[in-house]
Design a protein around this motif. Structure first.
Motif, PDB file in Angstrom:
ATOM      1  N   CYS A  35      59.117 -20.271   5.774  1.00  0.00           N
ATOM      2  CA  CYS A  35      58.740 -19.346   4.923  1.00  0.00           C
ATOM      3  C   CYS A  35      58.025 -18.218   5.494  1.00  0.00           C
ATOM      4  O   CYS A  35      57.003 -18.213   6.200  1.00  0.00           O
ATOM      5  CB  CYS A  35      57.541 -20.337   4.209  1.00  0.00           C
ATOM      6  SG  CYS A  35      56.450 -19.184   2.865  1.00  0.00           S
ATOM      7  N   SER A  36      58.772 -17.083   5.183  1.00  0.00           N
ATOM      8  CA  SER A  36      58.504 -15.813   5.873  1.00  0.00           C
ATOM      9  C   SER A  36      57.447 -14.842   5.262  1.00  0.00           C
ATOM     10  O   SER A  36      57.183 -13.934   5.621  1.00  0.00           O
ATOM     11  CB  SER A  36      59.935 -15.214   5.994  1.00  0.00           C
ATOM     12  OG  SER A  36      60.335 -14.790   4.548  1.00  0.00           O
ATOM     13  N   GLU A  37      56.807 -15.709   4.179  1.00  0.00           N
ATOM     14  CA  GLU A  37      55.733 -14.644   3.478  1.00  0.00           C
ATOM     15  C   GLU A  37      54.379 -15.647   2.987  1.00  0.00           C
ATOM     16  O   GLU A  37      54.556 -16.828   3.571  1.00  0.00           O
ATOM     17  CB  GLU A  37      56.321 -14.038   2.389  1.00  0.00           C
ATOM     18  CG  GLU A  37      57.116 -15.348   1.162  1.00  0.00           C
ATOM     19  CD  GLU A  37      57.609 -14.208   0.089  1.00  0.00           C
ATOM     20  OE1 GLU A  37      56.850 -13.959  -0.843  1.00  0.00           O
ATOM     21  OE2 GLU A  37      58.823 -14.291   0.293  1.00  0.00           O
ATOM     22  N   ASN A  38      53.752 -15.075   2.286  1.00  0.00           N
ATOM     23  CA  ASN A  38      52.568 -15.931   2.031  1.00  0.00           C
ATOM     24  C   ASN A  38      53.323 -17.024   1.102  1.00  0.00           C
ATOM     25  O   ASN A  38      53.893 -17.044   0.221  1.00  0.00           O
ATOM     26  CB  ASN A  38      51.501 -15.072   1.030  1.00  0.00           C
ATOM     27  CG  ASN A  38      50.487 -15.878   0.275  1.00  0.00           C
ATOM     28  OD1 ASN A  38      50.589 -16.686  -0.545  1.00  0.00           O
ATOM     29  ND2 ASN A  38      49.235 -15.846   0.905  1.00  0.00           N
ATOM     30  N   ASP A  41      52.801 -16.823  -2.582  1.00  0.00           N
ATOM     31  CA  ASP A  41      53.735 -15.988  -3.224  1.00  0.00           C
ATOM     32  C   ASP A  41      55.350 -16.498  -3.071  1.00  0.00           C
ATOM     33  O   ASP A  41      55.992 -16.174  -4.011  1.00  0.00           O
ATOM     34  CB  ASP A  41      54.119 -14.643  -2.339  1.00  0.00           C
ATOM     35  CG  ASP A  41      52.591 -13.826  -2.553  1.00  0.00           C
ATOM     36  OD1 ASP A  41      51.889 -13.977  -3.601  1.00  0.00           O
ATOM     37  OD2 ASP A  41      52.325 -13.121  -1.609  1.00  0.00           O
ATOM     38  N   ARG A  42      55.469 -17.050  -2.016  1.00  0.00           N
ATOM     39  CA  ARG A  42      56.997 -17.659  -1.845  1.00  0.00           C
ATOM     40  C   ARG A  42      57.161 -18.801  -2.956  1.00  0.00           C
ATOM     41  O   ARG A  42      58.211 -18.799  -3.467  1.00  0.00           O
ATOM     42  CB  ARG A  42      57.308 -18.303  -0.708  1.00  0.00           C
ATOM     43  CG  ARG A  42      58.447 -18.817  -0.378  1.00  0.00           C
ATOM     44  CD  ARG A  42      59.459 -17.693  -0.386  1.00  0.00           C
ATOM     45  NE  ARG A  42      60.724 -18.184   0.890  1.00  0.00           N
ATOM     46  CZ  ARG A  42      61.251 -17.465   1.589  1.00  0.00           C
ATOM     47  NH1 ARG A  42      60.967 -15.886   1.342  1.00  0.00           N
ATOM     48  NH2 ARG A  42      61.915 -17.675   2.355  1.00  0.00           N
ATOM     49  N   LYS A  45      57.635 -17.134  -6.338  1.00  0.00           N
ATOM     50  CA  LYS A  45      59.089 -16.710  -6.350  1.00  0.00           C
ATOM     51  C   LYS A  45      60.077 -17.582  -6.778  1.00  0.00           C
ATOM     52  O   LYS A  45      60.896 -17.537  -7.722  1.00  0.00           O
ATOM     53  CB  LYS A  45      59.511 -16.043  -5.080  1.00  0.00           C
ATOM     54  CG  LYS A  45      61.020 -15.750  -4.964  1.00  0.00           C
ATOM     55  CD  LYS A  45      61.394 -15.332  -3.461  1.00  0.00           C
ATOM     56  CE  LYS A  45      62.738 -15.135  -3.122  1.00  0.00           C
ATOM     57  NZ  LYS A  45      63.072 -15.189  -2.029  1.00  0.00           N
ATOM     58  N   ASP A  69      57.936 -24.502   9.078  1.00  0.00           N
ATOM     59  CA  ASP A  69      56.716 -23.802   9.127  1.00  0.00           C
ATOM     60  C   ASP A  69      55.563 -24.656   8.653  1.00  0.00           C
ATOM     61  O   ASP A  69      54.296 -23.948   8.902  1.00  0.00           O
ATOM     62  CB  ASP A  69      56.791 -22.522   8.137  1.00  0.00           C
ATOM     63  CG  ASP A  69      57.809 -21.493   9.081  1.00  0.00           C
ATOM     64  OD1 ASP A  69      57.979 -21.714  10.000  1.00  0.00           O
ATOM     65  OD2 ASP A  69      58.391 -20.660   8.298  1.00  0.00           O
ATOM     66  N   LYS A  71      54.089 -25.420   5.651  1.00  0.00           N
ATOM     67  CA  LYS A  71      53.387 -25.034   4.866  1.00  0.00           C
ATOM     68  C   LYS A  71      53.704 -25.384   3.323  1.00  0.00           C
ATOM     69  O   LYS A  71      54.742 -25.926   3.172  1.00  0.00           O
ATOM     70  CB  LYS A  71      53.698 -23.389   4.638  1.00  0.00           C
ATOM     71  CG  LYS A  71      53.223 -22.567   5.945  1.00  0.00           C
ATOM     72  CD  LYS A  71      53.704 -20.998   5.442  1.00  0.00           C
ATOM     73  CE  LYS A  71      53.493 -20.087   6.765  1.00  0.00           C
ATOM     74  NZ  LYS A  71      53.995 -18.692   6.593  1.00  0.00           N
TER      75      LYS A  71
END
Length: 144
Positions: A35-38, A41-42, A45, A69, A71
């Motif tokens: 997960c490359s973002e918050n 937010d992911r 999306k 990750d 998360k």
């Protein structure tokens, strides 16, 4: 993406089906490795990408997990957010985290689905004319 074997995938799918037997709420599980973002937010999306906002009662719930990750997030649609208290998902996340901390991702997801189904039936009880509006299969994403 081979995160779970066939038996584990079936166990998660069965947990979705079981949870939805008691609520008109629609549950989905979305998995990716990174997960490359918050994380919220992911999850939001993918919630929209999977058309979860298109249920009749706006009562879709997404359990999102990024396995590498470590998360995860739970996202509920507008209909749910209007009906439930602000901390509605906190105990669900806490119980899932207990399993995740010992490396049992599948059990954590199944636990989350079970609790979500129990909670949702209070606000969105199952009716005999309810239809399954969303796929019960796990949505595997590629992390892009």
């Amino acid at each position: 993406m081979a995160v779970f074997n066939d038996e584990e995938q079936q166990r998660i799918r069965t947990a979705v089906e079981d949870a939805e037997r008691h609520t008109s709420g629609q549950l989905r599980v979305c998995i990716e490795k990174t997960c490359s973002e918050n994380v919220l937010d992911r999850a939001a999306k993918y919630f929209h990408q999977l058309d979860m906002h298109r249920t009749k009662l706006r009562n879709g719930v997404l359990i999102y997990v990024a396995t590498v990750d470590r998360k995860f997030a739970i996202i509920g649609d507008a209909g749910i957010n209007k009906a439930v208290p602000d901390n509605f998902w906190d105990d669900t996340k806490d119980d899932m985290l207990k399993h995740f901390k010992v490396g049992d991702i599948v059990e954590g997801i199944v636990t989350g689905l079970e609790i979500a189904g129990e909670h949702l039936q209070k606000y969105f009880p199952h009716h005999k004319d309810d239809s399954n509006e969303l796929s019960d299969d796990i949505a595997f994403m590629d992390g892009e």
